[in-house]
Enzyme design. Structure first.
Site, short mmCIF file in Angstrom:
data_model
loop_
_atom_site.label_atom_id
_atom_site.label_comp_id
_atom_site.label_asym_id
_atom_site.label_seq_id
_atom_site.Cartn_x
_atom_site.Cartn_y
_atom_site.Cartn_z
CG HIS A 98 -116.27 18.53 49.59
ND1 HIS A 98 -117.24 19.21 50.31
CD2 HIS A 98 -116.31 19.05 48.34
CE1 HIS A 98 -117.84 20.09 49.52
NE2 HIS A 98 -117.30 20.01 48.31
CG HIS A 128 -114.08 19.50 44.25
ND1 HIS A 128 -115.19 19.01 43.57
CD2 HIS A 128 -114.58 20.33 45.20
CE1 HIS A 128 -116.29 19.54 44.08
NE2 HIS A 128 -115.96 20.34 45.07
P1 AMP Z 1 -119.19 21.71 46.39
O1 AMP Z 1 -119.82 22.62 45.37
O2 AMP Z 1 -117.72 21.96 46.55
O3 AMP Z 1 -119.94 21.69 47.71
O4 AMP Z 1 -119.26 20.28 45.73
C1 AMP Z 1 -120.11 19.26 46.15
C2 AMP Z 1 -119.91 18.14 45.17
O5 AMP Z 1 -120.53 16.98 45.71
C3 AMP Z 1 -120.53 18.38 43.79
O6 AMP Z 1 -119.52 18.31 42.80
C4 AMP Z 1 -121.55 17.26 43.66
O7 AMP Z 1 -121.62 16.74 42.34
C5 AMP Z 1 -121.05 16.22 44.64
N1 AMP Z 1 -122.05 15.34 45.21
C6 AMP Z 1 -123.24 15.68 45.73
N2 AMP Z 1 -123.90 14.58 46.19
C7 AMP Z 1 -123.07 13.52 45.96
C8 AMP Z 1 -123.18 12.13 46.18
N3 AMP Z 1 -124.25 11.58 46.78
N4 AMP Z 1 -122.15 11.34 45.80
C9 AMP Z 1 -121.07 11.87 45.20
N5 AMP Z 1 -120.90 13.18 44.97
C10 AMP Z 1 -121.90 14.00 45.33
#
Ligand code: AMP
Ligand code: ZN
Length: 134
Positions: A97, A99
């Site tokens: 993903h 951001h």
């Molecule tokens: P990372 O630390 O780059 O793996 O970021 C994962 C991101 O996914 C975090 O910013 C979380 O807040 C976000 N996240 C986790 N679960 C969900 C969800 N169900 N819907 C939307 N965002 C999510």
């Protein structure tokens, strides 16, 4: 173990979707750094962006551009585009993903750690080693 983002792609868990294209989608981060913080993902499961093939990556980056422009049209002044690769870099969800974090001047969301000018000798040594590894 089931992947949260795969479940969002399948519609098994809800998300606030902002873009839905052929092979990529984008939805609001559930725990935003700022309102509008968006995650752009490939629909197919890859562990991180280094695993994403280039045709999908091209679509992913087009979506990142579209989301970034939308956030600026929404009223933000800029964005940070970033992807955490690996737990050491802060990756928690093991589905690739990107951001897109909306920014306003003075919001102080991120501060660059204190740095100092590296020597040309050091930079040249590291660059040479990296060229060899690429
Ligand atoms: P990372 O630390 O780059 O793996 O970021 C994962 C991101 O996914 C975090 O910013 C979380 O807040 C976000 N996240 C986790 N679960 C969900 C969800 N169900 N819907 C939307 N965002 C999510
Ligand atoms: Zn997944």
């Amino acid at each position: 173990m089931t992947c949260v983002f795969c479940s969002i792609v399948k519609g098994e868990i809800p998300a606030h979707i902002v873009l839905d294209r052929d092979r990529v989608m984008a939805f609001l981060d559930i725990n935003p750094v700022a309102p509008g913080h968006t995650l752009v993902i490939p629909k197919e499961h890859y562990e991180n962006i280094l695993e994403v093939p280039k045709d999908v990556l091209a679509e992913l980056m087009e979506a990142v551009k579209a989301v970034s422009k939308a956030l600026i049209n929404y009223g933000y002044e800029g964005v940070n585009v970033l992807s955490n690769v690996g737990p050491a870099a802060g990756q928690v969800i093991m589905h690739a993903h990107i951001h897109v974090i909306p920014r306003k001047s003075g919001d102080e969301l991120f501060k660059r750690p204190k740095t100092q000018r590296a020597s040309d000798e050091e930079l040249s040594k590291i660059a040479q080693e990296l060229r060899r590894l690429i």
